[in-house]
Design a protein around this motif. Structure first.
Motif, PDB file in Angstrom:
ATOM      1  N   ILE A  65     -34.297 -25.583   2.177  1.00 36.89           N
ATOM      2  CA  ILE A  65     -35.322 -24.805   2.873  1.00 36.89           C
ATOM      3  C   ILE A  65     -34.796 -24.306   4.217  1.00 36.89           C
ATOM      4  N   ALA A  66     -34.052 -25.148   4.925  1.00 32.87           N
ATOM      5  CA  ALA A  66     -33.433 -24.691   6.171  1.00 32.87           C
ATOM      6  C   ALA A  66     -32.528 -23.490   5.906  1.00 32.87           C
ATOM      7  N   ALA A  67     -31.747 -23.568   4.830  1.00 32.89           N
ATOM      8  CA  ALA A  67     -30.849 -22.465   4.480  1.00 32.89           C
ATOM      9  C   ALA A  67     -31.628 -21.217   4.097  1.00 32.89           C
ATOM     10  N   ALA A  68     -32.725 -21.387   3.362  1.00 32.60           N
ATOM     11  CA  ALA A  68     -33.531 -20.231   2.964  1.00 32.60           C
ATOM     12  C   ALA A  68     -34.102 -19.522   4.186  1.00 32.60           C
ATOM     13  N   GLY A  69     -34.573 -20.299   5.172  1.00 31.68           N
ATOM     14  CA  GLY A  69     -35.088 -19.678   6.387  1.00 31.68           C
ATOM     15  C   GLY A  69     -34.020 -18.873   7.107  1.00 31.68           C
ATOM     16  N   LEU A  70     -32.852 -19.446   7.261  1.00 31.24           N
ATOM     17  CA  LEU A  70     -31.748 -18.724   7.901  1.00 31.24           C
ATOM     18  C   LEU A  70     -31.332 -17.504   7.084  1.00 31.24           C
ATOM     19  N   ILE A 122     -32.992 -26.821  11.073  1.00 30.95           N
ATOM     20  CA  ILE A 122     -32.535 -25.449  11.326  1.00 30.95           C
ATOM     21  C   ILE A 122     -31.973 -25.342  12.736  1.00 30.95           C
ATOM     22  N   ALA A 123     -32.716 -25.876  13.703  1.00 29.14           N
ATOM     23  CA  ALA A 123     -32.242 -25.846  15.090  1.00 29.14           C
ATOM     24  C   ALA A 123     -30.940 -26.615  15.237  1.00 29.14           C
ATOM     25  N   SER A 124     -30.825 -27.746  14.541  1.00 26.88           N
ATOM     26  CA  SER A 124     -29.614 -28.552  14.616  1.00 26.88           C
ATOM     27  C   SER A 124     -28.408 -27.779  14.090  1.00 26.88           C
ATOM     28  N   GLN A 125     -28.587 -27.073  12.980  1.00 23.38           N
ATOM     29  CA  GLN A 125     -27.474 -26.308  12.428  1.00 23.38           C
ATOM     30  C   GLN A 125     -27.049 -25.183  13.369  1.00 23.38           C
ATOM     31  N   LEU A 126     -27.998 -24.580  14.030  1.00 20.82           N
ATOM     32  CA  LEU A 126     -27.675 -23.512  14.974  1.00 20.82           C
ATOM     33  C   LEU A 126     -26.932 -24.057  16.194  1.00 20.82           C
ATOM     34  N   ALA A 169     -27.889 -16.923  21.683  1.00 20.96           N
ATOM     35  CA  ALA A 169     -28.908 -16.340  20.803  1.00 20.96           C
ATOM     36  C   ALA A 169     -30.012 -17.309  20.413  1.00 20.96           C
ATOM     37  N   PHE A 170     -29.877 -18.575  20.775  1.00 22.78           N
ATOM     38  CA  PHE A 170     -30.900 -19.564  20.430  1.00 22.78           C
ATOM     39  C   PHE A 170     -31.263 -20.351  21.682  1.00 22.78           C
ATOM     40  N   HIS A 171     -32.504 -20.180  22.135  1.00 25.39           N
ATOM     41  CA  HIS A 171     -32.929 -20.794  23.390  1.00 25.39           C
ATOM     42  C   HIS A 171     -33.878 -21.966  23.198  1.00 25.39           C
ATOM     43  N   ALA A 172     -34.646 -21.981  22.097  1.00 26.25           N
ATOM     44  CA  ALA A 172     -35.652 -23.028  21.938  1.00 26.25           C
ATOM     45  C   ALA A 172     -36.036 -23.188  20.482  1.00 26.25           C
ATOM     46  N   GLY A 173     -36.269 -24.444  20.107  1.00 27.96           N
ATOM     47  CA  GLY A 173     -36.807 -24.757  18.791  1.00 27.96           C
ATOM     48  C   GLY A 173     -37.915 -25.786  18.953  1.00 27.96           C
ATOM     49  N   THR A 233     -17.337 -19.174   6.410  1.00 31.22           N
ATOM     50  CA  THR A 233     -18.557 -18.703   7.066  1.00 31.22           C
ATOM     51  C   THR A 233     -19.772 -19.515   6.630  1.00 31.22           C
ATOM     52  N   GLN A 234     -20.572 -19.942   7.595  1.00 27.41           N
ATOM     53  CA  GLN A 234     -21.808 -20.675   7.330  1.00 27.41           C
ATOM     54  C   GLN A 234     -23.005 -19.823   7.735  1.00 27.41           C
ATOM     55  N   LEU A 235     -24.139 -20.085   7.088  1.00 23.77           N
ATOM     56  CA  LEU A 235     -25.337 -19.289   7.333  1.00 23.77           C
ATOM     57  C   LEU A 235     -25.722 -19.258   8.805  1.00 23.77           C
TER      58      LEU A 235
END
Length: 427
Positions: free
Chosen positions: A399-404, A286-290, A299-303, A258-260
């Motif tokens: 930081i990307a991980a912390a936001g998620l 963050i958007a790239s990981q999503l 669940a993700f439409h725009a970044g 499982t990934q964040l």
């Protein structure tokens, strides 16, 4: 008395020897073999030298029951595994019809011709058995060298991962003992190995010897492994897992791989809600990981990547006055970034980040590693300033991980602050 097969690993490639490519494949192979109770007895890495490869392969096969060769299956002149194995076995190279069919199908799906360079990948030692490659152009193959089963695998990690599903299942079926340890892998974020071990030592001093406890640190996640050798000990492992969840459960993202980002999308999709991102210092990570995850569009439409101040204003509506009075790395700015992204994307949740990634740009008030995070909804938007003074790429990763992670916690209704808030609090 039955003896488990001795497994050895031969890695090939100048790029590994030079450090241009970091060897992650041997760790992956070791982890997958461990799932069936096998270990790697010996590992050797050799460059693209035909004579040296042949000597090493022959020597390792003379003492191993299973030799896994990784790399060197491609179409170029420095891909030598097939020719070296044929030489060691004293058999000719032959065009394998199953490998040709695989190549024709692979090229056909891409609407490209099957040229001579690609066709080289079908030249295999006579008598080879094909191991299917579900992704790449080069099939895997295996051949007995004396009593040793030599299994040749691709160096591309994604291809190897899929091929190992077949190889490990096949090896497990050949074992005459109960084949599988019972392993539970828990993915966590915000815990380090030493701090996690100390927490467990202090809180669970009676940890049972029958339950193997292991850690695998990475960036950004850390894996905690609980394993038992006997199914009779599974209730004991379950009790250990329960105690572990009571201790650090808010840091546990999920089981297995499982990934964040995947967890956040799962939680959002279950609610029929959406997320948007407004990124400065993370540059769209963050958007790239999503969006790497199939089905993420549900669940993700725009970044928004708004690096320069004028773009923060023109794209997200951040006030020039706010930027002038507080600076780009500030609570006020990330709040306006998040609110602007929520409005423009018509999303339910937002993550906004602005920080000093370094190595330059820091000030006494905002040193390198300073970052402001905002996350949540328009009605419940939360913020925090952290200091993560690490190398630039690692800073962005964490930081990307912390936001998620903070969105994950909010979606789950977790009210306790993560441990890294105290550890990374900006002074």
């Amino acid at each position: 008395m039955h003896r488990d097969p001795q497994v050895q690993l031969l890695l090939t490639g100048n790029e590994i020897m030079s450090g241009d490519t970091v060897d992650s494949n041997s760790a992956l192979i070791a982890q997958r073999l461990a799932d069936i109770g096998l270990g790697i007895y010996r590992k050797v890495t050799v460059g693209d030298d035909r004579a040296l490869l042949c000597r090493e392969l022959t020597a390792m096969a003379s003492s191993a029951d299973v030799l896994i060769v990784n790399g060197g299956l491609g179409p170029t002149v420095d891909d030598l595994t097939a020719v070296v194995l044929a030489e060691a076995a004293g058999v000719p190279l032959e065009e394998h019809p199953q490998a040709v069919a695989h190549l024709e199908a692979w090229c056909g799906r891409r609407n490209i011709p099957l040229d001579a360079a690609n066709r080289k990948q079908a030249q295999l030692p006579a008598g080879s058995r094909i191991v299917d490659n579900a992704i790449g152009s080069a099939v895997g193959f295996e051949l007995y060298l004396g009593k040793c089963r030599v299994i040749c695998t691709p160096g591309v990690p994604g291809e190897l991962r899929r091929m190992l599903d077949l190889i490990v299942d096949d090896l497990a079926a050949a074992l005459t003992r109960p084949a599988q340890r019972h392993i539970l892998r828990l993915q966590t974020f915000g815990l380090g190995e030493s701090s996690a071990q100390q927490l467990i030592n202090d809180a669970i001093p009676d940890w049972p010897a029958a339950v193997e406890l292991g850690f695998r640190a990475g960036a950004p996640q850390m894996e905690i492994k609980l394993a038992v050798a006997d199914a009779a000990d599974l209730p004991l492992r379950e009790r250990c897992e329960q105690r572990l969840r009571e201790l650090v459960g808010d840091h546990i993202i999920g089981e297995g791989d499982t990934q964040l980002a995947a967890k956040v999308l799962e939680l959002l999709s279950a609610r029929g809600q959406t997320l948007t991102t407004a990124e400065s210092c993370t540059g769209g990570l963050i958007a790239s990981q999503l969006t790497r995850i199939p089905g993420s569009s549900q669940a993700f439409h725009a970044g928004f990547v708004t690096y320069a101040n004028d773009i923060k204003s023109s794209v997200l509506g951040v006030s020039d006055a706010t930027l002038a009075s507080h600076g780009a790395v500030s609570e006020a700015v990330v709040r306006e970034m998040a609110l602007g992204a929520l409005e423009r994307a018509r999303a339910d949740y937002a993550i906004a980040v602005s920080g000093v990634a370094g190595p330059e740009g820091g000030t006494p008030d905002k040193p390198v590693g300073t970052v402001w995070l905002a996350w949540g909804t328009a009605e419940d938007l939360r913020t925090r300033c952290l200091l993560w003074p690490v190398e630039r790429t690692l800073f962005q990763t964490m930081i990307a991980a912390a936001g998620l992670d903070m969105i994950r916690r909010q979606l789950l209704g977790l009210h306790s602050e993560p441990r890294y808030f105290a550890q990374r609090r900006a002074r």
